[in-house]
Design a protein around this motif. Structure first.
Motif, PDB file in Angstrom:
ATOM      1  N   TYR A  48      20.091 -25.017 -32.004  1.00 19.71           N
ATOM      2  CA  TYR A  48      19.774 -25.348 -33.394  1.00 19.71           C
ATOM      3  C   TYR A  48      20.995 -25.928 -34.117  1.00 19.71           C
ATOM      4  N   THR A  85      15.405 -28.595 -33.191  1.00 22.50           N
ATOM      5  CA  THR A  85      14.713 -27.572 -33.984  1.00 22.50           C
ATOM      6  C   THR A  85      13.228 -27.531 -33.661  1.00 22.50           C
ATOM      7  N   ASN A  89      11.406 -23.947 -32.077  1.00 23.52           N
ATOM      8  CA  ASN A  89      11.082 -22.951 -33.099  1.00 23.52           C
ATOM      9  C   ASN A  89       9.895 -22.072 -32.723  1.00 23.52           C
TER      10      ASN A  89
END
Length: 445
Positions: A48, A85, A89
């Motif tokens: 990230y 990301t 996620n």
């Protein structure tokens, strides 16, 4: 919202105005191949933070670039690093929550992806919130399209700083590796070694990376769940990006709106996606009660519901998708108030959210610790195809005699074919997972 102004400023053909969007999507698709496997090697947080840090510099480059070629190149790398990301996620949700908890947590993350994602990429034609602000920014003669990049940079920089200070690591094998290292320091006993660390020691970095990066590609052609669901999501996102590529035609042509007003119409999609969130507490309570009954009947506290439970929102949303497209296409005329088209957009946003949540939740629950690689495979497929859609489908809205009505009619017919897909997965899912070397079978806890 900014593409037409970009094409005009750089003196390129209007047919190239969608190229910046397409390159962003191609970057997102190619980056997704790396995001999941890298997060399963080094942990979620390093992926990230590193990808977001690099992403910020290419957003800055997009704001300062002097040529259209430089602009397009920066857009590709913005997408490439933004995928760090988006590609992981869902795995972070799987790390932190059990089945019932994911019923509440994953729709929140999915809402951020569907409704809030373009805050980080306001030049793309992705859903849904950023075009609202982008339309008014571009329409303001004192701001212009460059400010879409500066606003993106401010938001992204703030998000990065907050993540750098507060984002925890959630990947369990990595946490166990840290715990073993801590125990070795405390006890001076070298027998405390995690399985993840042993695997890292036995193979070189290049070998580990090659193995991890091959997983998404392997999933695509060997995992029946990923192959079948991937085709479904590709068709679904083809509908989505074809729909969005003509958004300005839908409103500006029939209703004579300016850029700011056209951007504001994206609010109907956002409202639809947000309204799905109202059903999430009910889904959470339903999952909790069903799991409690299952535990009671099996006398096993570790028993959980099967992944097919995630498909229930799709049962309702699947048939509503063609309804939304037909509704929009056949009422987008001057004599019918614009509220009818906005109502169709609201329904489309709600349906999109339901199908996105059910599909990705199903993948996360089906693949457990391998969810990162599974999501990478799906994300790579759908964004590369979406990039092609951003380039190839926009002319459909301007073809004489075709226009919005018949484009939406064709999309609606495709959606009719897709409508039974959640029911098919409900019946075939357990069999497909039993054939898999990575998925969790119905008999596993």
């Amino acid at each position: 919202m900014a593409n037409a102004d970009i094409a005009e400023e750089y003196g390129v053909a209007s047919s190239l105005e969608a190229l910046s969007t397409a390159m962003y999507l191609f970057g997102m698709g190619s980056g997704a191949l790396f995001a999941g496997p890298l997060s399963e090697t080094f942990g979620r947080s390093p992926v990230y933070l590193t990808s977001t840090f690099c992403y910020i510099f290419f957003v800055l480059g997009s704001a300062l670039r002097p040529t259209f070629g430089g602009h397009v190149a920066c857009r590709y790398f913005v997408g490439l690093f933004a995928s760090g990301t988006l590609g992981s996620n869902g795995s972070s949700v799987q790390d932190q929550f059990r089945f019932v908890g994911r019923t509440f947590a994953f729709p929140v993350i999915a809402w951020a992806n569907v409704a809030g994602k373009p805050l980080f990429v306001p030049l793309s034609k992705s859903p849904v919130i950023a075009p609202i602000a982008g339309g008014f920014i571009i329409a303001d003669p004192y701001l212009g399209w460059h400010w879409t990049e500066w606003v993106t940079l401010v938001i992204s920089g703030t998000a990065f700083l907050a993540s750098f200070l507060f984002l925890p690591e959630t990947y369990l094998p990595k946490l166990l590796e840290w715990k073993a290292e801590h125990l070795r320091r405390l006890t001076n006993d070298q027998r405390y070694v995690s399985a993840h660390a042993q695997n890292l020691r036995q193979r070189s970095f290049a070998q580990r990376l090659r193995t991890r990066l091959s997983l998404p590609l392997k999933f695509i052609h060997t995992e029946s769940v990923i192959t079948v669901l991937g085709v479904y999501l590709i068709l679904l996102y083809t509908l989505l990006f074809t729909f969005l590529s003509g958004f300005d035609q839908i409103f500006r042509q029939a209703h004579d709106l300016d850029k700011g007003q056209t951007g504001a119409c994206f609010g109907a999609l956002a409202a639809g996606a947000t309204s799905f969130m109202l059903a999430v507490p009910g889904l959470y309570l339903w999952a909790r009660r069903r799991e409690a009954r299952l535990v009671s009947s099996t006398q096993d506290a570790n028993t959980t519901l099967e992944p097919e439970f995630r498909l229930f929102p799709g049962f309702v949303a699947g048939p509503l998708l063609p309804a939304a497209l037909f509704w929009l296409g056949w009422t987008d005329v001057e004599m019918i108030p614009m509220w009818s088209v906005l109502g169709a957009c609201f329904l489309f946003g709600l349906v999109l959210m339901a199908l996105y949540t059910s599909s990705y939740g199903y993948i996360v629950d089906s693949y457990g610790v391998h969810a990162g690689s599974a999501l990478s495979a799906i994300t790579m497929l759908r964004y590369i195809i979406a990039g092609g859609m951003a380039l190839g489908t926009r002319p459909l809205f301007t073809v004489p005699g075709f226009g919005v009505k018949w484009t939406m009619t064709v999309l609606g017919c495709v959606a009719v074919v897709l409508a039974p897909a959640p029911f098919v997965f409900w019946k075939m899912g357990p069999k497909l997972r039993k054939r898999s070397a990575y998925a969790i079978s119905s008999c596993e806890k």
